[in-house]
Design an enzyme around this catalytic site. Sequence first.
Site, PDB file in Angstrom:
ATOM      1  N   ASN A 110      40.859  35.109  40.915  1.00 20.95           N
ATOM      2  CA  ASN A 110      40.275  36.087  40.003  1.00 20.95           C
ATOM      3  C   ASN A 110      38.836  35.729  39.649  1.00 20.95           C
ATOM      4  O   ASN A 110      38.464  34.554  39.642  1.00 20.95           O
ATOM      5  CB  ASN A 110      41.111  36.186  38.724  1.00 20.95           C
ATOM      6  CG  ASN A 110      42.544  36.581  39.014  1.00 20.95           C
ATOM      7  OD1 ASN A 110      42.831  37.205  40.036  1.00 20.95           O
ATOM      8  ND2 ASN A 110      43.454  36.219  38.131  1.00 20.95           N
ATOM      9  N   HIS A 127      36.983  32.738  44.375  1.00 22.48           N
ATOM     10  CA  HIS A 127      36.199  33.915  44.746  1.00 22.48           C
ATOM     11  C   HIS A 127      34.997  34.132  43.844  1.00 22.48           C
ATOM     12  O   HIS A 127      34.412  35.214  43.830  1.00 22.48           O
ATOM     13  CB  HIS A 127      37.094  35.159  44.759  1.00 22.48           C
ATOM     14  CG  HIS A 127      38.187  35.077  45.780  1.00 22.48           C
ATOM     15  ND1 HIS A 127      39.296  35.908  45.772  1.00 22.48           N
ATOM     16  CD2 HIS A 127      38.354  34.244  46.845  1.00 22.48           C
ATOM     17  CE1 HIS A 127      40.085  35.590  46.781  1.00 22.48           C
ATOM     18  NE2 HIS A 127      39.545  34.589  47.444  1.00 22.48           N
ATOM     19  N   CYS A 188      11.169  35.583  41.772  1.00 25.88           N
ATOM     20  CA  CYS A 188      10.498  35.861  43.050  1.00 25.88           C
ATOM     21  C   CYS A 188      10.570  37.317  43.485  1.00 25.88           C
ATOM     22  O   CYS A 188      10.006  37.676  44.521  1.00 25.88           O
ATOM     23  CB  CYS A 188      11.106  34.973  44.145  1.00 25.88           C
ATOM     24  SG  CYS A 188      12.780  35.458  44.655  1.00 25.88           S
ATOM     25  N   GLY A 225      51.222  35.735  40.346  1.00 28.00           N
ATOM     26  CA  GLY A 225      50.459  36.979  40.337  1.00 28.00           C
ATOM     27  C   GLY A 225      49.626  37.226  41.567  1.00 28.00           C
ATOM     28  O   GLY A 225      48.645  37.975  41.508  1.00 28.00           O
ATOM     29  N   ARG A 252      55.583  40.247  40.726  1.00 28.57           N
ATOM     30  CA  ARG A 252      56.348  41.494  40.812  1.00 28.57           C
ATOM     31  C   ARG A 252      56.198  42.056  42.227  1.00 28.57           C
ATOM     32  O   ARG A 252      55.093  42.313  42.686  1.00 28.57           O
ATOM     33  CB  ARG A 252      55.841  42.515  39.802  1.00 28.57           C
ATOM     34  CG  ARG A 252      56.163  42.156  38.354  1.00 28.57           C
ATOM     35  CD  ARG A 252      55.907  43.337  37.439  1.00 28.57           C
ATOM     36  NE  ARG A 252      56.087  43.004  36.041  1.00 28.57           N
ATOM     37  CZ  ARG A 252      57.257  42.938  35.433  1.00 28.57           C
ATOM     38  NH1 ARG A 252      58.366  43.181  36.126  1.00 28.57           N
ATOM     39  NH2 ARG A 252      57.347  42.630  34.159  1.00 28.57           N
ATOM     40  N   GLY A 253      57.314  42.226  42.914  1.00 31.52           N
ATOM     41  CA  GLY A 253      57.256  42.743  44.276  1.00 31.52           C
ATOM     42  C   GLY A 253      57.090  41.638  45.301  1.00 31.52           C
ATOM     43  O   GLY A 253      56.977  40.454  44.974  1.00 31.52           O
TER      44      GLY A 253
END
Length: 286
Positions: A110, A127, A188, A225, A252-253
């Site tokens: 995240n 990331h 710059c 997650g 979830r899933g």
Amino acid sequence: MSVTVTTDLSSQTPAVSEALDVLRGRRLAILTGAGVSTDSGIPDYRGEGAPVRTPMTAQEFLGDAAARRRYWVGSHLGWRAFAAASPNAGHGAIADLERRGIAAGVVTQNVDGLHVRAGSRRVVELHGTMRRVFCTHCGQVFDRRDLAVRVERDNPWLTVPDAVPLGPDGDVVPSATDGFILPDCTVCGGMLKPDVVFFGEFVPAEKFREAEQILRTADALVIAGSSLVVNSGIRLLERARRRRLPVVIINRGQTRGDARATVKIDAGTSPVLRFLADNLPAPDAR
């Protein structure tokens, strides 16, 4: 930002109990994805009900001024809501696990900075982060809050609404970008880019080495997650498997790693992480 969190784990009681047994007495490395921040009001990319979106690629951003205008307008419109999001119970539980010596640190996909704000001290942001912007020419780094002031000064016509359809990276789809003055480097005059890994870019090698270091000091991996669609997550999972570490996935899933997990918990991350933080004993001193 008020978000309702479901805390009923009754349907997942066997899996949660098994995870507790597997993780008891071990030092954890924790990998988090967008699903950890949904209880803070930030939508994820691929979960049920996630908005259909076409993410900006690095090639588009760097090669097309019109694409950059579209990005900066949308990013600025979403910045207020994104920056106002607060850490949730899951972020707090991870910080508690670290404070008690149970977690070696957290690796996150995240860019929202919520782990840092929750009190986690060893955080690897694979990331990048939306807190910073840098010049692609000279490398000068700017605080995103200062950049927002400049954007509004140079584009006084740009009105930030009270409510916007926020994206996972704190952006929205702008209705118009005509006349928008792009922010540039005050040192710059070079091109500015958010300090995040765009689609089409690789996670910096030194950043991934930091993530591997957290995993090397751990006895188990908890993935919370993340659907593990992004390769950086799968790479960490594979490194844990090579060391024969237990792997617990909370999501979830389905995820790409379900078949390789020691335990899979199909539930929201906040209540499960809070339960683990409240019930796991500290590992033996080393």
